[in-house]
Design a protein around this motif. Structure first.
Motif, mmCIF file in Angstrom:
data_model
loop_
_atom_site.group_PDB
_atom_site.id
_atom_site.type_symbol
_atom_site.label_atom_id
_atom_site.label_comp_id
_atom_site.label_asym_id
_atom_site.label_seq_id
_atom_site.Cartn_x
_atom_site.Cartn_y
_atom_site.Cartn_z
ATOM 1 N N MET A 54 27.915 60.361 33.788
ATOM 2 C CA MET A 54 28.787 60.950 34.786
ATOM 3 C C MET A 54 30.222 60.529 34.491
ATOM 4 N N ASP A 55 31.141 61.349 34.923
ATOM 5 C CA ASP A 55 32.562 61.072 34.748
ATOM 6 C C ASP A 55 33.253 61.351 36.082
ATOM 7 N N VAL A 56 34.089 60.426 36.525
ATOM 8 C CA VAL A 56 34.856 60.617 37.752
ATOM 9 C C VAL A 56 36.151 61.334 37.388
ATOM 10 N N VAL A 57 36.397 62.463 38.036
ATOM 11 C CA VAL A 57 37.594 63.261 37.771
ATOM 12 C C VAL A 57 38.770 62.659 38.542
ATOM 13 N N THR A 58 39.915 62.546 37.908
ATOM 14 C CA THR A 58 41.137 61.956 38.487
ATOM 15 C C THR A 58 40.850 60.637 39.204
ATOM 16 N N THR A 59 40.225 59.756 38.486
ATOM 17 C CA THR A 59 39.751 58.471 39.002
ATOM 18 C C THR A 59 40.773 57.703 39.808
ATOM 19 N N PHE A 60 41.932 57.526 39.273
ATOM 20 C CA PHE A 60 42.888 56.607 39.882
ATOM 21 C C PHE A 60 43.526 57.138 41.163
ATOM 22 N N PHE A 61 43.286 58.397 41.505
ATOM 23 C CA PHE A 61 43.814 58.919 42.766
ATOM 24 C C PHE A 61 42.971 58.493 43.966
ATOM 25 N N TYR A 62 41.817 57.880 43.733
ATOM 26 C CA TYR A 62 40.930 57.491 44.828
ATOM 27 C C TYR A 62 41.284 56.141 45.438
ATOM 28 N N GLY A 63 42.091 55.367 44.774
ATOM 29 C CA GLY A 63 42.440 54.048 45.283
ATOM 30 C C GLY A 63 43.318 54.123 46.518
ATOM 31 N N VAL A 64 43.124 53.173 47.417
ATOM 32 C CA VAL A 64 43.937 53.075 48.629
ATOM 33 C C VAL A 64 44.856 51.870 48.456
ATOM 34 N N LEU A 65 46.134 52.080 48.656
ATOM 35 C CA LEU A 65 47.101 51.006 48.455
ATOM 36 C C LEU A 65 47.061 49.993 49.592
ATOM 37 N N ASP A 66 47.177 48.720 49.245
ATOM 38 C CA ASP A 66 47.197 47.634 50.228
ATOM 39 C C ASP A 66 48.617 47.280 50.652
ATOM 40 N N GLU A 67 49.593 47.856 49.993
ATOM 41 C CA GLU A 67 50.985 47.501 50.250
ATOM 42 C C GLU A 67 51.834 48.760 50.249
ATOM 43 N N GLU A 68 53.018 48.648 50.811
ATOM 44 C CA GLU A 68 53.932 49.792 50.806
ATOM 45 C C GLU A 68 54.633 49.867 49.448
ATOM 46 N N ILE A 69 54.590 51.047 48.855
ATOM 47 C CA ILE A 69 55.249 51.256 47.570
ATOM 48 C C ILE A 69 56.098 52.520 47.693
ATOM 49 N N PHE A 70 57.342 52.399 47.253
ATOM 50 C CA PHE A 70 58.279 53.518 47.289
ATOM 51 C C PHE A 70 58.682 53.850 45.858
ATOM 52 N N MET A 71 58.956 55.130 45.622
ATOM 53 C CA MET A 71 59.415 55.530 44.290
ATOM 54 C C MET A 71 60.556 56.534 44.427
ATOM 55 N N ARG A 72 61.421 56.508 43.429
ATOM 56 C CA ARG A 72 62.490 57.498 43.381
ATOM 57 C C ARG A 72 61.893 58.857 43.032
ATOM 58 N N LYS A 73 62.534 59.894 43.511
ATOM 59 C CA LYS A 73 62.072 61.238 43.173
ATOM 60 C C LYS A 73 62.367 61.510 41.700
ATOM 61 N N LEU A 74 61.531 62.294 41.092
ATOM 62 C CA LEU A 74 61.726 62.660 39.698
ATOM 63 C C LEU A 74 62.955 63.550 39.555
ATOM 64 N N PRO A 75 63.611 63.492 38.403
ATOM 65 C CA PRO A 75 64.780 64.363 38.192
ATOM 66 C C PRO A 75 64.411 65.824 38.445
ATOM 67 N N GLY A 76 65.265 66.503 39.190
ATOM 68 C CA GLY A 76 65.014 67.907 39.490
ATOM 69 C C GLY A 76 64.320 68.136 40.823
ATOM 70 N N PHE A 77 63.781 67.074 41.441
ATOM 71 C CA PHE A 77 63.072 67.219 42.701
ATOM 72 C C PHE A 77 63.909 66.790 43.906
ATOM 73 N N ALA A 78 64.995 66.110 43.672
ATOM 74 C CA ALA A 78 65.848 65.660 44.771
ATOM 75 C C ALA A 78 66.772 66.798 45.206
ATOM 76 N N ARG A 79 66.851 66.986 46.514
ATOM 77 C CA ARG A 79 67.774 68.006 47.033
ATOM 78 C C ARG A 79 69.208 67.496 46.940
ATOM 79 N N LYS A 80 70.097 68.395 46.720
ATOM 80 C CA LYS A 80 71.517 68.051 46.603
ATOM 81 C C LYS A 80 71.986 67.366 47.891
ATOM 82 N N GLY A 81 72.620 66.222 47.715
ATOM 83 C CA GLY A 81 73.087 65.445 48.839
ATOM 84 C C GLY A 81 72.068 64.438 49.354
#
Length: 140
Positions: free
Chosen positions: A1-28
């Motif tokens: 058996m193979d788990v599809v998109t395995t790492f998306f199943y994890g639940v985070l124990d801490e708050e993690i923030f990330m910057r938006k990827l280039p091209g996804f941030a709205r102007k301003g």
């Protein structure tokens, strides 16, 4: 058996923030960040969170994690001498072994309810080792 998109199943124990990827941030609003609600590929926490989620699932289905090999789960079946289901996990690939094929099908169905799974049919190779089966006898 193979788990599809395995790492998306994890639940985070801490708050993690990330910057938006280039091209996804709205102007301003370029300084705004995204709060992650789930694990994401590339985070150092992701493999551990997947492992914790899978371990919790297996224990909730009466499997015991092997002390000798933490990638192996065992489940004893009632009153049978060789009544044992063995599941071996390597990141997102797993091998399920049991004397009774219906037990293998049962755990495959349980896994498929919880995770998106790909059934790779009979095992022919795992971790670089080839598996040969004597079809006449029905044993590995």
């Amino acid at each position: 058996m193979d788990v599809v998109t395995t790492f998306f199943y994890g639940v985070l124990d801490e708050e993690i923030f990330m910057r938006k990827l280039p091209g996804f941030a709205r102007k301003g609003h370029e300084s705004l960040v995204c709060k992650l609600l789930k694990s994401l590929y590339g985070l150092k926490q992701t493999p551990r969170q997947w492992n914790k989620r899978f371990d919790d699932f297996m224990k909730s289905h009466d499997f015991t994690r092997s002390v000798e090999d933490p990638c192996m789960y065992l489940k004893r079946m009632s009153n049978e001498v060789f009544g044992l289901v063995i599941l071996v996990l390597y990141i997102d690939d797993m091998l399920i072994v049991a004397k009774d094929k219906s037990e293998v099908e049962k755990i495959k169905a349980q896994l498929s309810v919880e995770f998106s799974m790909k059934d790779l049919d009979l095992a022919r190779k795992i971790l670089g080792m080839e598996i040969h089966m004597d079809v006449k006898v029905g044993r590995v």
